[in-house]
Design a protein around this motif. Structure first.
Motif, PDB file in Angstrom:
ATOM      1  N   PHE A  85      57.463  43.179  47.209  1.00 20.98           N
ATOM      2  CA  PHE A  85      56.603  41.999  47.179  1.00 20.98           C
ATOM      3  C   PHE A  85      55.231  42.316  47.734  1.00 20.98           C
ATOM      4  N   GLN A  86      55.208  43.060  48.863  1.00 17.18           N
ATOM      5  CA  GLN A  86      53.938  43.458  49.473  1.00 17.18           C
ATOM      6  C   GLN A  86      53.088  44.244  48.486  1.00 17.18           C
ATOM      7  N   ARG A  87      53.745  45.213  47.830  1.00 13.48           N
ATOM      8  CA  ARG A  87      53.025  46.082  46.904  1.00 13.48           C
ATOM      9  C   ARG A  87      52.419  45.241  45.765  1.00 13.48           C
ATOM     10  N   LEU A  88      53.273  44.360  45.204  1.00 18.05           N
ATOM     11  CA  LEU A  88      52.799  43.513  44.104  1.00 18.05           C
ATOM     12  C   LEU A  88      51.651  42.613  44.544  1.00 18.05           C
ATOM     13  N   ALA A  89      51.807  42.062  45.757  1.00 14.01           N
ATOM     14  CA  ALA A  89      50.771  41.168  46.267  1.00 14.01           C
ATOM     15  C   ALA A  89      49.468  41.929  46.422  1.00 14.01           C
ATOM     16  N   THR A  90      49.540  43.157  46.932  1.00 13.44           N
ATOM     17  CA  THR A  90      48.336  43.966  47.105  1.00 13.44           C
ATOM     18  C   THR A  90      47.692  44.258  45.743  1.00 13.44           C
ATOM     19  N   GLU A  91      48.565  44.610  44.776  1.00 13.74           N
ATOM     20  CA  GLU A  91      48.046  44.880  43.432  1.00 13.74           C
ATOM     21  C   GLU A  91      47.397  43.634  42.838  1.00 13.74           C
ATOM     22  N   ALA A  92      48.075  42.500  43.064  1.00 17.89           N
ATOM     23  CA  ALA A  92      47.532  41.247  42.537  1.00 17.89           C
ATOM     24  C   ALA A  92      46.184  40.947  43.176  1.00 17.89           C
ATOM     25  N   ASP A  93      46.069  41.171  44.483  1.00 23.76           N
ATOM     26  CA  ASP A  93      44.796  40.946  45.175  1.00 23.76           C
ATOM     27  C   ASP A  93      43.703  41.824  44.589  1.00 23.76           C
ATOM     28  N   SER A  94      44.058  43.085  44.435  1.00 21.26           N
ATOM     29  CA  SER A  94      43.046  44.026  43.953  1.00 21.26           C
ATOM     30  C   SER A  94      42.656  43.690  42.515  1.00 21.26           C
ATOM     31  N   LEU A  95      43.682  43.240  41.744  1.00 20.14           N
ATOM     32  CA  LEU A  95      43.398  42.832  40.370  1.00 20.14           C
ATOM     33  C   LEU A  95      42.470  41.617  40.350  1.00 20.14           C
ATOM     34  N   ALA A  96      42.750  40.661  41.277  1.00 21.67           N
ATOM     35  CA  ALA A  96      41.915  39.467  41.361  1.00 21.67           C
ATOM     36  C   ALA A  96      40.493  39.835  41.738  1.00 21.67           C
ATOM     37  N   ARG A  97      40.377  40.822  42.677  1.00 21.48           N
ATOM     38  CA  ARG A  97      39.032  41.256  43.071  1.00 21.48           C
ATOM     39  C   ARG A  97      38.298  41.872  41.887  1.00 21.48           C
ATOM     40  N   ASP A  98      39.011  42.752  41.166  1.00 25.92           N
ATOM     41  CA  ASP A  98      38.394  43.389  39.990  1.00 25.92           C
ATOM     42  C   ASP A  98      37.961  42.345  38.966  1.00 25.92           C
ATOM     43  N   LEU A  99      38.896  41.381  38.775  1.00 23.57           N
ATOM     44  CA  LEU A  99      38.621  40.340  37.799  1.00 23.57           C
ATOM     45  C   LEU A  99      37.385  39.543  38.191  1.00 23.57           C
ATOM     46  N   ASN A 100      37.278  39.252  39.481  1.00 26.44           N
ATOM     47  CA  ASN A 100      36.146  38.500  39.993  1.00 26.44           C
ATOM     48  C   ASN A 100      34.846  39.281  39.813  1.00 26.44           C
ATOM     49  N   ALA A 101      34.917  40.569  40.161  1.00 29.83           N
ATOM     50  CA  ALA A 101      33.736  41.426  40.000  1.00 29.83           C
ATOM     51  C   ALA A 101      33.340  41.495  38.535  1.00 29.83           C
ATOM     52  N   PHE A 102      34.367  41.597  37.692  1.00 28.94           N
ATOM     53  CA  PHE A 102      34.107  41.687  36.265  1.00 28.94           C
ATOM     54  C   PHE A 102      33.445  40.402  35.755  1.00 28.94           C
ATOM     55  N   ARG A 103      33.962  39.258  36.277  1.00 28.49           N
ATOM     56  CA  ARG A 103      33.389  37.980  35.844  1.00 28.49           C
ATOM     57  C   ARG A 103      31.941  37.855  36.292  1.00 28.49           C
ATOM     58  N   GLN A 104      31.675  38.308  37.534  1.00 25.95           N
ATOM     59  CA  GLN A 104      30.290  38.255  38.007  1.00 25.95           C
ATOM     60  C   GLN A 104      29.384  39.136  37.152  1.00 25.95           C
ATOM     61  N   GLU A 105      29.898  40.325  36.819  1.00 26.92           N
ATOM     62  CA  GLU A 105      29.127  41.244  35.992  1.00 26.92           C
ATOM     63  C   GLU A 105      28.867  40.624  34.620  1.00 26.92           C
ATOM     64  N   LEU A 106      29.922  39.976  34.094  1.00 24.19           N
ATOM     65  CA  LEU A 106      29.794  39.333  32.796  1.00 24.19           C
ATOM     66  C   LEU A 106      28.744  38.219  32.857  1.00 24.19           C
ATOM     67  N   ASN A 107      28.801  37.416  33.936  1.00 19.58           N
ATOM     68  CA  ASN A 107      27.814  36.355  34.097  1.00 19.58           C
ATOM     69  C   ASN A 107      26.400  36.926  34.176  1.00 19.58           C
ATOM     70  N   ARG A 108      26.299  38.030  34.941  1.00 15.09           N
ATOM     71  CA  ARG A 108      24.990  38.645  35.106  1.00 15.09           C
ATOM     72  C   ARG A 108      24.456  39.100  33.748  1.00 15.09           C
ATOM     73  N   VAL A 109      25.335  39.730  32.963  1.00 16.95           N
ATOM     74  CA  VAL A 109      24.923  40.221  31.650  1.00 16.95           C
ATOM     75  C   VAL A 109      24.549  39.059  30.732  1.00 16.95           C
ATOM     76  N   LEU A 110      25.358  37.992  30.786  1.00 21.70           N
ATOM     77  CA  LEU A 110      25.069  36.836  29.941  1.00 21.70           C
ATOM     78  C   LEU A 110      23.749  36.186  30.329  1.00 21.70           C
ATOM     79  N   GLU A 111      23.513  36.093  31.669  1.00 20.33           N
ATOM     80  CA  GLU A 111      22.242  35.526  32.123  1.00 20.33           C
ATOM     81  C   GLU A 111      21.070  36.384  31.662  1.00 20.33           C
ATOM     82  N   GLN A 112      21.262  37.697  31.841  1.00 22.38           N
ATOM     83  CA  GLN A 112      20.211  38.625  31.440  1.00 22.38           C
ATOM     84  C   GLN A 112      19.943  38.504  29.940  1.00 22.38           C
TER      85      GLN A 112
END
Ligand SMILES: [Zn+2]
Length: 116
Positions: A9-36
């Protein structure tokens, strides 16, 4: 699966967190690109408008260079008459070109302005 369920469970939770972080970063990057992209589209539009304006001005600069009087002379010449000083108003036989006429119409000589 002989691993401790809690470790799993710990491992999955950590992976999920890291995935969420990546996803968030990706969304910000996407927003930045769309704004640009939007900014560039607007800027492009402005530049295009400015370009049209400038080319429109150029047209307006170009046109007066061909004076209306000169254009009338060209029309006369095209309909087969001399507009030069030498043979003004005479018919051009067989539409033969006249260097004097063309120099008046297309040259930058001031002979037209002295006539008009
Ligand atoms: Zn002529």
């Amino acid at each position: 699966m002989n691993q401790d369920p809690f470790t799993d469970f710990q491992r999955l939770a950590t992976e999920a967190d890291s995935l969420a972080r990546d996803l968030n970063a990706f969304r910000q990057e996407l927003n930045r690109v769309l704004e640009q992209n939007a900014e560039l589209m607007i800027e492009n539009k402005h530049l295009r408008g400015r370009l049209d304006q400038l080319s429109g001005q150029n047209k307006q600069i170009d046109k007066p260079e061909m004076l209306p009087s000169r254009r009338n002379l060209e029309k006369l010449y095209d309909s087969g008459f001399h507009i030069c000083n030498e043979m003004y108003g005479a018919r051009r036989e067989n539409n033969e070109p006249c260097a004097f006429c063309t120099s008046i119409i297309y040259g930058n000589g001031d002979r037209t302005s002295s006539r008009v």
